[in-house]
Design a protein around this motif. Structure first.
Motif, PDB file in Angstrom:
ATOM      1  N   ARG A  79      95.632  92.513 -31.352  1.00 47.87           N
ATOM      2  CA  ARG A  79      94.412  91.675 -31.774  1.00 47.87           C
ATOM      3  C   ARG A  79      93.975  90.340 -32.153  1.00 47.87           C
ATOM      4  NH1 ARG A  79      92.423  95.771 -31.625  1.00 47.87           N
ATOM      5  NH2 ARG A  79      93.023  97.905 -32.348  1.00 47.87           N
ATOM      6  N   SER A  80      94.977  89.921 -30.929  1.00 43.96           N
ATOM      7  CA  SER A  80      94.467  87.922 -31.471  1.00 43.96           C
ATOM      8  C   SER A  80      94.295  87.952 -30.032  1.00 43.96           C
ATOM      9  CB  SER A  80      95.863  87.271 -32.267  1.00 43.96           C
ATOM     10  OG  SER A  80      96.554  87.184 -31.276  1.00 43.96           O
ATOM     11  N   VAL A  81      93.399  86.346 -29.976  1.00 48.71           N
ATOM     12  CA  VAL A  81      94.090  86.114 -28.598  1.00 48.71           C
ATOM     13  C   VAL A  81      94.369  86.218 -28.006  1.00 48.71           C
ATOM     14  CG1 VAL A  81      92.463  83.709 -27.968  1.00 48.71           C
ATOM     15  CG2 VAL A  81      91.087  84.841 -29.312  1.00 48.71           C
ATOM     16  N   ARG A  89      95.710  88.443 -26.609  1.00 44.31           N
ATOM     17  CA  ARG A  89      94.529  88.832 -25.311  1.00 44.31           C
ATOM     18  C   ARG A  89      95.631  88.124 -23.695  1.00 44.31           C
ATOM     19  NH1 ARG A  89      89.469  90.695 -24.649  1.00 44.31           N
ATOM     20  NH2 ARG A  89      90.459  92.336 -26.490  1.00 44.31           N
ATOM     21  N   TYR A  90      95.393  86.773 -24.664  1.00 44.10           N
ATOM     22  CA  TYR A  90      95.900  86.297 -22.834  1.00 44.10           C
ATOM     23  C   TYR A  90      97.417  86.280 -22.612  1.00 44.10           C
ATOM     24  CZ  TYR A  90      92.277  82.760 -24.380  1.00 44.10           C
ATOM     25  OH  TYR A  90      91.000  82.064 -24.893  1.00 44.10           O
ATOM     26  N   ASN A  92      96.936  88.934 -13.586  1.00 40.02           N
ATOM     27  CA  ASN A  92      96.676  87.985 -13.271  1.00 40.02           C
ATOM     28  C   ASN A  92      97.115  87.071 -14.249  1.00 40.02           C
ATOM     29  OD1 ASN A  92      95.461  86.591 -11.294  1.00 40.02           O
ATOM     30  ND2 ASN A  92      94.012  88.240 -10.663  1.00 40.02           N
ATOM     31  N   ALA A  94      93.562  83.980 -12.061  1.00 41.44           N
ATOM     32  CA  ALA A  94      91.993  83.851 -12.684  1.00 41.44           C
ATOM     33  C   ALA A  94      92.233  84.055 -14.027  1.00 41.44           C
ATOM     34  CB  ALA A  94      92.217  85.712 -12.927  1.00 41.44           C
ATOM     35  N   SER A 121      89.860  81.032 -15.543  1.00 37.70           N
ATOM     36  CA  SER A 121      88.618  81.734 -17.215  1.00 37.70           C
ATOM     37  C   SER A 121      89.262  80.351 -18.232  1.00 37.70           C
ATOM     38  CB  SER A 121      88.973  82.910 -17.230  1.00 37.70           C
ATOM     39  OG  SER A 121      88.847  83.733 -16.693  1.00 37.70           O
ATOM     40  N   ILE A 134      90.001  89.722 -13.876  1.00 35.65           N
ATOM     41  CA  ILE A 134      91.691  90.297 -13.989  1.00 35.65           C
ATOM     42  C   ILE A 134      91.125  92.447 -13.868  1.00 35.65           C
ATOM     43  CG2 ILE A 134      93.120  91.043 -15.539  1.00 35.65           C
ATOM     44  CD1 ILE A 134      93.043  88.522 -16.641  1.00 35.65           C
ATOM     45  N   MET A 189      91.967  94.708 -15.934  1.00 27.03           N
ATOM     46  CA  MET A 189      92.088  95.282 -17.230  1.00 27.03           C
ATOM     47  C   MET A 189      90.615  95.926 -17.322  1.00 27.03           C
ATOM     48  SD  MET A 189      92.853  91.329 -19.082  1.00 27.03           S
ATOM     49  CE  MET A 189      94.433  91.406 -20.539  1.00 27.03           C
ATOM     50  N   GLU A 210      86.517  93.082 -20.857  1.00 31.62           N
ATOM     51  CA  GLU A 210      87.757  91.853 -21.367  1.00 31.62           C
ATOM     52  C   GLU A 210      87.411  91.339 -20.525  1.00 31.62           C
ATOM     53  OE1 GLU A 210      91.711  93.197 -21.879  1.00 31.62           O
ATOM     54  OE2 GLU A 210      91.107  94.503 -23.338  1.00 31.62           O
ATOM     55  N   LEU A 240      86.644  87.593 -21.944  1.00 33.05           N
ATOM     56  CA  LEU A 240      87.725  86.295 -21.482  1.00 33.05           C
ATOM     57  C   LEU A 240      87.373  84.809 -21.590  1.00 33.05           C
ATOM     58  CD1 LEU A 240      90.380  86.576 -21.165  1.00 33.05           C
ATOM     59  CD2 LEU A 240      90.650  86.638 -18.622  1.00 33.05           C
ATOM     60  N   ALA A 241      86.249  84.406 -20.895  1.00 36.38           N
ATOM     61  CA  ALA A 241      86.812  83.246 -20.923  1.00 36.38           C
ATOM     62  C   ALA A 241      86.197  82.290 -22.262  1.00 36.38           C
ATOM     63  CB  ALA A 241      85.957  82.235 -19.675  1.00 36.38           C
ATOM     64  N   LEU A 253      86.936  84.041 -25.159  1.00 38.50           N
ATOM     65  CA  LEU A 253      87.187  84.670 -26.468  1.00 38.50           C
ATOM     66  C   LEU A 253      86.965  84.913 -28.240  1.00 38.50           C
ATOM     67  CD1 LEU A 253      88.329  88.327 -25.991  1.00 38.50           C
ATOM     68  CD2 LEU A 253      90.345  87.343 -26.260  1.00 38.50           C
ATOM     69  N   ARG A 254      86.678  83.013 -28.215  1.00 36.12           N
ATOM     70  CA  ARG A 254      87.527  82.853 -29.024  1.00 36.12           C
ATOM     71  C   ARG A 254      85.960  83.089 -30.474  1.00 36.12           C
ATOM     72  NH1 ARG A 254      92.296  80.600 -29.982  1.00 36.12           N
ATOM     73  NH2 ARG A 254      92.773  79.681 -27.796  1.00 36.12           N
ATOM     74  N   THR A 303      85.950  86.329 -32.356  1.00 32.74           N
ATOM     75  CA  THR A 303      87.123  86.735 -33.506  1.00 32.74           C
ATOM     76  C   THR A 303      86.330  86.550 -35.181  1.00 32.74           C
ATOM     77  OG1 THR A 303      87.876  84.261 -33.237  1.00 32.74           O
ATOM     78  CG2 THR A 303      88.974  85.667 -31.829  1.00 32.74           C
ATOM     79  N   LYS A 331      90.706  84.813 -36.706  1.00 30.08           N
ATOM     80  CA  LYS A 331      91.836  84.249 -35.414  1.00 30.08           C
ATOM     81  C   LYS A 331      92.495  85.499 -35.048  1.00 30.08           C
ATOM     82  CE  LYS A 331      93.070  80.783 -36.196  1.00 30.08           C
ATOM     83  NZ  LYS A 331      92.699  79.746 -35.320  1.00 30.08           N
ATOM     84  N   LEU A 332      91.711  86.569 -35.196  1.00 28.64           N
ATOM     85  CA  LEU A 332      91.503  88.108 -34.324  1.00 28.64           C
ATOM     86  C   LEU A 332      89.965  88.942 -33.819  1.00 28.64           C
ATOM     87  CD1 LEU A 332      93.530  90.496 -37.228  1.00 28.64           C
ATOM     88  CD2 LEU A 332      94.441  89.005 -35.771  1.00 28.64           C
ATOM     89  N   VAL A 333      90.469  89.432 -32.680  1.00 28.81           N
ATOM     90  CA  VAL A 333      89.020  89.827 -32.053  1.00 28.81           C
ATOM     91  C   VAL A 333      88.876  91.082 -32.542  1.00 28.81           C
ATOM     92  CG1 VAL A 333      89.099  90.489 -30.026  1.00 28.81           C
ATOM     93  CG2 VAL A 333      90.554  88.999 -30.237  1.00 28.81           C
ATOM     94  N   ARG A 383      86.959  93.724 -31.529  1.00 29.50           N
ATOM     95  CA  ARG A 383      86.019  94.561 -30.878  1.00 29.50           C
ATOM     96  C   ARG A 383      84.129  94.817 -30.952  1.00 29.50           C
ATOM     97  NH1 ARG A 383      89.332  96.584 -26.640  1.00 29.50           N
ATOM     98  NH2 ARG A 383      91.160  95.868 -26.725  1.00 29.50           N
ATOM     99  N   GLU A 421      82.673  92.046 -28.734  1.00 32.12           N
ATOM    100  CA  GLU A 421      82.273  92.436 -27.901  1.00 32.12           C
ATOM    101  C   GLU A 421      82.102  93.267 -26.635  1.00 32.12           C
ATOM    102  OE1 GLU A 421      86.736  91.019 -25.871  1.00 32.12           O
ATOM    103  OE2 GLU A 421      87.559  92.737 -27.491  1.00 32.12           O
ATOM    104  N   LYS A 457      80.875  86.810 -17.291  1.00 27.21           N
ATOM    105  CA  LYS A 457      81.377  86.406 -17.926  1.00 27.21           C
ATOM    106  C   LYS A 457      81.079  84.903 -18.563  1.00 27.21           C
ATOM    107  CE  LYS A 457      85.227  85.099 -15.646  1.00 27.21           C
ATOM    108  NZ  LYS A 457      86.886  84.951 -15.493  1.00 27.21           N
ATOM    109  N   TRP A 458      80.252  85.062 -17.186  1.00 21.21           N
ATOM    110  CA  TRP A 458      79.575  83.193 -17.584  1.00 21.21           C
ATOM    111  C   TRP A 458      78.504  82.942 -18.085  1.00 21.21           C
ATOM    112  CZ3 TRP A 458      83.788  80.854 -17.127  1.00 21.21           C
ATOM    113  CH2 TRP A 458      84.907  80.582 -16.533  1.00 21.21           C
TER     114      TRP A 458
END
Lengths: 340, 506
Positions: free
Chosen positions: A180-182, A185-186, A193, A196, A200, B347, B350, B354, B358-359, B361-362, B365, B368-370, B372, B375, B412-413
């Motif tokens: 669940r946390s960042v 995921r990282y 990969n 990649a 990112s 990736i 994935m 995701e 990815l770039a 993600l913060r 949240t 501190k938890l993602v 869903r 997203e 993503k960007w």
């Protein structure tokens, strides 16, 4: 709803337990179950740490030797040097953390391979532990065992071994962290990969090193539980091969050595399955020399079956994709199974 | 000399259909003994598919291949090798850890008592190298050879299996001019020995100087054939393009404005003795052309913080930005759409969602938890906006087509706040339809005030999409073209380090 992999593992665990229980009902006796729960707890905690390093695409071979080194230091502090148990506990935890951090540093900054770094850790820590004690077994004397800590590590509450309870807590916390946390995921991203992930903007070095630090910390925690389980440490044998149990549990639990795959639940179930197998060897009167052979066979079959299933699933997906395309009409006749 | 030479190889009505795409449509082609056949065409015209059919790697859907009076519906890799068809690839396929002789004899090592007889191998390879005029011996480790030398090793390998047709795929893309001349010399010697060469290249000058005949592919068909004396730049370009280049261009909505990205005296690790000066205005698409190895990708890597900057300064909207990692670059609003998207951009195992988040993600949240649902919301928005064709948000990116994969990288960007976006070969491996969508997205991005640097080796793309074109040569900017100066000739001129105003080429 459980993910497919974990569900399969759970079914396998229940199947093997069921068969064992039919062959020898003692398997389900309270004593035996609690004994197994204790061992699952002991092995599960550091297996989770191992799993994290495997998810990043690495491996940690050093945990077994860490137990030995941190174990003799802990007993020496408590029994010989009269250091209070909270301080000694801190020393061990910080020790595990630092060893993990050094390994993480070498792997990420010095760009050395995880296998090599942790293999050298395995050799160095074991050697250091044996030198430290002159290769003699260390144990607690009368009166100087840390009673509170001893109870915390090897006692029971509501009849359940603390090691097992602690495993559940660790699994819950790290389950949330991983899934669940960042950071979690990282970990997967880096394992799948690394390049990649870096492109990112992820600080991949920090993420990977983090996995080794966590593995070291969990090894430190496990040291305490293991020391109070055996009450003494023979530096040349204590924790021998335990890293292999951890790797086996993680792989059985769905972690791919290629990285980027795995789950905390899977690792815990994998640990449980390994302990059930060990127990089954004893309880069914199979010669205990066959212990490893049984374990190896089951892991081999388990991973093989899983890969076959995965391949079939991928083929099904590919066929589905083919069917969705207008021109690819050649292979469609073969796969009208799922009506959707 | 007047008689028609004997055909070594003949393709009759070759067609290759992939699901949904006709890669080759009724291609008929013959290659004669001792002839150099120039094969030209844009990226995606079908050249590589055709070569893969000749190499026995893919089977044609229809048509036949005639070798020595015998018709084959398809070739296997072995049949192709036995027929004397050899390849000198764009990316060289050598074992760097072995020496030249071992590479040339790979798979056909002379044995003695079951062991490789190094002496006999050397004796076999040395004359081949001599014949090619190589300045290295059979014992030289491949590791230490230059790309041009490695190419000779590949050619020696081809000769060692008694090749009758050698297919060279962009053989000079990484060669210096002098090395190129040397290669052309080797080709003429091969020709004199009766070996046929199929020469695939974008470098029309080389094709012109070495080919006896030029065949041009376009969209999987033969667009035309030119006899030796009809081969001119203009004629070849006409065949390749077949339409007006300017049709691609989407003009900006607004004038470009100050700010954007200034690259001042930047030194990259690839050319530690050269500086790059370049400024990309907000709202502008600056095309960056140049040959492979001219330092374009290296510049992109420095701007994005992957390689260390060895000197100079990068400014965004007038403020100097110290960049030491991609993380830094991203924080300053500099994003890179990398050349190799499967390796660096995505990736692929994935899911779509995701990859998109990815770039950043913060940003999705809580405690501190993602989250869903956050997203997924972003993923849905981006999918709709870029019309990414995927069965769902949780589909692994690997199953998408090249164009849709590239759109995921863009998504993503675009879900963040870009100030400067560097595209490195934005449409490589992307089909024609999706290409135009990507160009539209790039323009949209520019119109939002983003400064865009688009590295591209696709001439049509550079000329069609850019507002200005900067050309790189040997690590520096060799010139900048305004729209009215845009043409393939000018770009190529600058790319090989010559001035614009020198006389028209032969």
């Amino acid at each position: 709803m459980l993910p497919r992999k974990e569900l399969g593992l759970l079914l396998l665990l229940m199947l093997i337990s069921g068969i064992t229980a039919i062959l020898n009902p003692l398997f389900l006796s309270g004593v035996n179950l609690l004994d197994m729960a204790n061992l699952i707890g002991l092995f599960g905690i550091f297996s989770i740490g191992e799993g994290l390093t495997i998810i990043t695409g690495g491996i940690d071979l050093s945990v077994g030797s860490m137990f030995s080194l941190l174990g003799v230091i802990f007993i020496d502090l408590v029994a010989n040097r009269g250091v209070s148990w909270p301080l000694s506990l801190m020393a061990v935890l910080v020790g595990g953390l630092v060893l993990g951090a050094i390994q993480g540093f070498l792997i990420t900054r010095a760009r050395m391979q995880p296998f090599i770094v942790t293999l050298c850790g395995l050799l160095i820590y074991r050697g250091a532990a044996r030198y430290y004690t002159d290769d003699s077994t260390m144990g607690f004397g009368y009166g100087d065992s840390a009673d509170t800590l001893s109870w915390l590590a090897s006692g029971r509450s509501f009849g359940i071994p603390h090691s097992f309870i602690f495993l559940i807590i660790v699994a819950l916390i790290l389950g949330v962290v991983l899934h669940r946390s960042v950071f979690g995921r990282y970990l997967f991203a880096v394992g799948k990969n690394e390049e990649a992930a870096r492109y990112s903007g992820i600080n991949t070095n920090l993420v990977i090193a983090g996995a080794y630090v966590l593995s070291g910390l969990l090894a430190g925690i496990s040291t305490i539980f293991l020391v109070f389980y055996t009450n003494s440490v023979s530096p040349s044998t204590f924790g021998n091969f335990y890293e292999l149990y951890a790797i086996a549990a993680a792989v059985l639990g769905g972690c791919s050595l290629r990285g980027g795959e795995g789950s905390i639940l899977g690792i815990v179930l994998g640990t449980a399955l390994l302990q059930v197998l060990q127990n089954l060897v004893n309880i069914l009167g199979i010669p205990s020399s066959l212990n490893f052979a049984v374990m190896g066979t089951v892991i081999l079959l388990g991973v093989f079956a899983d890969q076959q299933l995965q391949k079939r699933r991928e083929t099904a997906i590919a066929m589905g994709a083919q069917r969705a395309r207008p021109a690819g009409s050649v292979v469609t006749a073969a796969a009208p199974k799922s009506g959707g | 000399m007047d008689q028609r030479p004997q055909a070594l190889l003949e393709l009759i009505g070759i067609t290759k259909i992939y699901p949904g795409v006709t890669a080759l449509d009724d291609i008929s082609l013959r290659v004669d003994r001792g002839e150099v056949l120039g094969l030209i065409g844009e990226n995606g015209a079908g050249k590589s598919t055709l070569m893969r059919i000749l190499g026995g790697i893919v089977a044609p859907t229809a048509g036949s291949i005639r070798i020595d009076e015998q018709d084959h519906a398809m070739l296997s890799v072995n049949q192709s090798a036995r027929a004397g068809i050899a390849f000198v690839h764009q990316e060289l396929n050598l074992f760097e850890n072995l020496d030249v002789a071992a590479n040339v004899g790979m798979g056909r090592e002379p044995r003695r008592f079951g062991l490789v007889s190094r002496k006999r191998l050397r004796d076999r390879v040395a004359p081949l190298l001599q014949r090619l005029g190589a300045d290295f011996g059979p014992d030289t480790p491949v590791e230490g050879l230059s790309i041009a030398q490695r190419q000779l090793v590949e050619i020696a390998k081809a000769l060692s299996i008694a090749a009758r047709v050698i297919i060279m795929d962009e053989p000079t893309s990484s060669l210096t001019l002098k090395e190129t001349e040397r290669l052309l010399q080797v080709i003429s010697e091969l020709k004199a020995d009766g070996v046929a060469v199929i020469y695939i290249s974008h470098r029309l000058g080389e094709v012109k100087s070495c080919a006896d005949r030029v065949v041009c592919l376009r969209d999987g068909r033969i667009a035309g054939e030119l006899a030796r004396d009809a081969v001119t730049h203009a004629a070849m370009i006409r065949l390749m393009i077949g339409r007006d280049l300017k049709a691609l261009y989407i003009p900006p909505d607004a004038e470009s404005s100050d700010g954007g990205c200034e690259i001042e005296g930047v030194i990259t690790p690839a050319f530690p003795d050269r500086q790059v000066h370049l400024s990309i205005r907000r709202g502008e698409i600056l095309g960056l052309a140049g040959l492979v190895g001219s330092g374009r990708t290296s510049l992109a890597r420095v701007i994005f913080g992957i390689d260390r900057i060895l000197g100079g300064q990068i400014r965004v909207d007038g403020k100097p930005v110290p960049i030491t990692s991609p993380g830094h670059a991203i924080r300053h609003g500099i994003y890179l759409v990398p050349e190799d998207r499967k390796r660096s951009g995505l990736i692929v195992d994935m899911p779509v969602v995701e990859n998109i988040t990815l770039a950043s993600l913060r940003a999705y949240t809580r405690m501190k938890l993602v989250k869903r649902d956050l997203e997924l919301a972003v993923s849905r928005t981006q999918r709709a906006r870029l019309s990414i064709r995927t069965p769902g948000d949780h589909t692994p990116v690997v199953t998408l087509s090249g164009g849709n994969q590239q759109k995921v990288v863009l998504a993503k960007w675009l879900s963040m706040q870009p100030k400067v976006v560097v595209f490195d070969e934005p449409t490589r491996g992307v089909d024609v339809g999706a290409k135009n969508e990507i160009y539209l997205l790039i323009r949209e991005l520019a119109d939002r005030g983003v400064a865009i640097l688009m590295i591209s080796s696709d001439m049509e793309e550079v000329i069609g999409v850019s507002d200005r074109i900067a050309v790189m040569y040997e690590g520096t900017i060799s010139g900048i073209l305004q729209r009215h100066q845009f043409n393939e000739y000018n770009v190529l001129r600058l790319a090989i380090g010559q001035d614009l105003d020198t006389a028209e080429a032969h």
